[in-house]
Design a protein around this motif. Structure first.
Motif, PDB file in Angstrom:
ATOM      1  N   VAL A 264      99.825 -49.337 -11.365  1.00 55.37           N
ATOM      2  CA  VAL A 264      98.788 -48.903 -12.580  1.00 55.37           C
ATOM      3  C   VAL A 264      97.816 -48.034 -11.917  1.00 55.37           C
ATOM      4  CG1 VAL A 264      97.152 -50.231 -14.103  1.00 55.37           C
ATOM      5  CG2 VAL A 264      99.434 -51.327 -13.218  1.00 55.37           C
ATOM      6  N   ASP A 266      95.029 -44.782 -13.667  1.00 58.82           N
ATOM      7  CA  ASP A 266      94.262 -44.267 -14.988  1.00 58.82           C
ATOM      8  C   ASP A 266      94.720 -43.098 -15.621  1.00 58.82           C
ATOM      9  OD1 ASP A 266      91.293 -44.827 -15.791  1.00 58.82           O
ATOM     10  OD2 ASP A 266      91.545 -42.624 -16.212  1.00 58.82           O
ATOM     11  N   ARG A 267      94.365 -43.020 -17.100  1.00 60.94           N
ATOM     12  CA  ARG A 267      95.038 -41.954 -17.878  1.00 60.94           C
ATOM     13  C   ARG A 267      94.539 -40.578 -17.212  1.00 60.94           C
ATOM     14  NH1 ARG A 267      92.747 -45.193 -22.507  1.00 60.94           N
ATOM     15  NH2 ARG A 267      94.608 -46.173 -23.063  1.00 60.94           N
ATOM     16  N   TYR A 284     102.318 -47.403 -14.848  1.00 58.57           N
ATOM     17  CA  TYR A 284     101.644 -47.865 -15.917  1.00 58.57           C
ATOM     18  C   TYR A 284     100.548 -47.092 -16.015  1.00 58.57           C
ATOM     19  CZ  TYR A 284      99.690 -50.642 -19.658  1.00 58.57           C
ATOM     20  OH  TYR A 284      98.883 -50.991 -20.860  1.00 58.57           O
ATOM     21  N   THR A 286      96.639 -46.374 -17.985  1.00 58.70           N
ATOM     22  CA  THR A 286      95.736 -47.084 -18.816  1.00 58.70           C
ATOM     23  C   THR A 286      94.354 -46.515 -18.518  1.00 58.70           C
ATOM     24  OG1 THR A 286      95.069 -49.056 -19.878  1.00 58.70           O
ATOM     25  CG2 THR A 286      95.626 -49.155 -17.436  1.00 58.70           C
ATOM     26  N   ASN A 287      93.337 -47.115 -19.091  1.00 55.38           N
ATOM     27  CA  ASN A 287      92.035 -46.721 -18.588  1.00 55.38           C
ATOM     28  C   ASN A 287      91.531 -48.029 -17.580  1.00 55.38           C
ATOM     29  OD1 ASN A 287      89.092 -46.490 -18.403  1.00 55.38           O
ATOM     30  ND2 ASN A 287      88.859 -48.113 -19.759  1.00 55.38           N
ATOM     31  N   THR A 288      91.453 -47.475 -16.276  1.00 57.00           N
ATOM     32  CA  THR A 288      91.136 -48.471 -15.011  1.00 57.00           C
ATOM     33  C   THR A 288      89.699 -48.367 -14.710  1.00 57.00           C
ATOM     34  OG1 THR A 288      91.767 -46.799 -13.425  1.00 57.00           O
ATOM     35  CG2 THR A 288      93.560 -48.080 -14.056  1.00 57.00           C
ATOM     36  N   ASP A 295      86.097 -54.638 -20.182  1.00 56.65           N
ATOM     37  CA  ASP A 295      87.013 -53.513 -19.605  1.00 56.65           C
ATOM     38  C   ASP A 295      87.667 -54.355 -18.396  1.00 56.65           C
ATOM     39  OD1 ASP A 295      85.864 -51.419 -20.963  1.00 56.65           O
ATOM     40  OD2 ASP A 295      84.663 -50.705 -19.217  1.00 56.65           O
ATOM     41  N   GLN A 298      90.270 -56.526 -20.215  1.00 60.15           N
ATOM     42  CA  GLN A 298      91.263 -55.514 -20.966  1.00 60.15           C
ATOM     43  C   GLN A 298      92.349 -54.980 -19.898  1.00 60.15           C
ATOM     44  OE1 GLN A 298      91.959 -54.925 -24.167  1.00 60.15           O
ATOM     45  NE2 GLN A 298      93.732 -53.226 -23.474  1.00 60.15           N
ATOM     46  N   LEU A 299      91.786 -54.570 -18.544  1.00 53.31           N
ATOM     47  CA  LEU A 299      92.624 -54.182 -17.559  1.00 53.31           C
ATOM     48  C   LEU A 299      93.304 -55.370 -17.342  1.00 53.31           C
ATOM     49  CD1 LEU A 299      93.800 -52.021 -15.595  1.00 53.31           C
ATOM     50  CD2 LEU A 299      91.752 -52.247 -14.099  1.00 53.31           C
ATOM     51  N   GLU A 302      96.276 -56.164 -19.383  1.00 52.55           N
ATOM     52  CA  GLU A 302      97.347 -54.833 -19.246  1.00 52.55           C
ATOM     53  C   GLU A 302      98.247 -55.046 -18.097  1.00 52.55           C
ATOM     54  OE1 GLU A 302      96.562 -50.992 -20.583  1.00 52.55           O
ATOM     55  OE2 GLU A 302      94.610 -51.743 -21.764  1.00 52.55           O
TER      56      GLU A 302
END
Ligand code: FO1
Length: 311
Positions: A264, A266-267, A284, A286-288, A295, A298-299, A302
């Motif tokens: 996983v 970051d974007r 994957y 996402t915002n890490t 946050d 959320q992480l 995900e």
């Protein structure tokens, strides 16, 4: 779902905290690096273990990530007046943790048992285990000689150039009671966004030899601590550079190559996706960056969904 999280200090603690918001106690065990433990002012100090426990308990200092919130510094101020060493800042409340841990260790209580008792006192419901009850010491091989970890990290502010690392005592150290059981029961191991060289590698060194299944049968997911070539906190990116490796999410994935089923990141590093998939792992994006409690949650959500896809 049963999850084991491997964590170092601040970044690892934040994701463990996010996971603890979602998973029931009994579904999450966090195994913590103790390579940066040291003895100072007569205290036995376990920085990463305390950071994880304080964070899970909601007691961590929100500015530093380590130590206690609403802290006072009376002992440090008076120690400084007497000419005592003040480079390692110990708050008054935090000091009680080190005092009591040191006392219990001296009468023969193992670190894992002390940690369990402290977690109960602080209301931490999810299991937190030190990687080992035996002392393991991360030693930094720097351009001007070998340094104990806190000497390098705090006293020398990570300024010396690193050439490598050694985990003193790791050969003779066994995983702490409960570590093997947690791993046996876990569906997935999550490597939190902690420094691969000095936070996660010591744990892996302890776990690998007795856990052959760890290298295959279990799914292992890592979250990158490097975003856009930089670390949120700490010297991981600097260490990569000094070791001759361009710091990036790809470098982290490559570090754990052969161990991971999924990664996983970051974007901001989305362009690395094909290179990372080329390491034979799912990816994957996402915002890490975990700037607030939402946050973290959320992480964690995900990452758990991604595990569902990988399994
Ligand atoms: N980090 C610092 O940069 N300066 C400090 O004075 C300091 C004190 C400290 C006291 C207790 C504790 O549990 C952690 C503390 N840390 C401090 C953080 C810690 O040494 C590092 O963040 C970890 O070892 C790396 O994960």
């Amino acid at each position: 779902m049963k999850i084991v999280a491997l964590a170092g200090g601040v970044g690892g603690a934040k994701l463990a905290h996010g996971l603890a918001q979602i998973l029931e106690p009994g579904e999450l065990t966090t195994i913590v690096n103790t390579g940066d433990d040291f003895e100072h002012l007569g205290f036995y100090i376990c920085p990463d273990l305390d950071t994880v426990c304080y964070t899970l308990a909601g007691l961590a200092n929100p500015e530093t990530g380590w130590g206690r919130s609403d802290e006072t510094w009376n002992v440090m101020e008076n120690l400084e007046k007497l000419g005592g060493p003040s480079w390692f800042r110990l708050g008054d409340q935090d000091m009680a943790t080190h005092l009591e841990r040191t006392r219990r260790l001296r009468v023969g209580e193992p670190l894992s048992q002390i940690t369990k008792a402290f977690c109960e006192a602080w209301g931490v419901k999810h299991a937190v285990l030190p990687m080992s009850d035996s002392p393991v010491r991360t030693m930094v091989n720097a351009d001007d000689g070998e340094l104990a970890f806190q000497e390098y990290f705090v006293h020398r502010r990570c300024e010396p150039r690193v050439k490598g690392f050694r985990f003193d005592g790791v050969e003779g150290a066994e995983p702490a009671p409960g570590v093997k059981e947690a791993l046996d029961l876990a569906d997935t191991v999550i490597i939190c966004p902690s420094n691969p060289w000095v936070s996660i590698d010591p744990i892996l060194e302890i776990l690998r030899p007795p856990f052959a299944q760890f290298d295959g049968a279990k799914s292992v997911i890592a979250v990158s601590p490097i975003i856009g070539g930089q670390t949120v906190k700490g010297p991981a990116a600097k260490m990569y550079r000094e070791l001759g490796i361009e710091p990036s999410a790809f470098a982290v994935a490559n570090h754990y190559r052969g161990l991971l089923s999924g990664f996983v990141f970051d974007r901001r590093d989305a362009q690395l996706v094909e290179n990372i998939k080329g390491l034979n792992m799912r990816a994957y994006v996402t915002n890490t960056l975990m700037e607030c409690l939402d946050d973290r949650k959320q992480l964690a959500m995900e990452v758990l969904n991604f595990i569902g896809e990988v399994l």
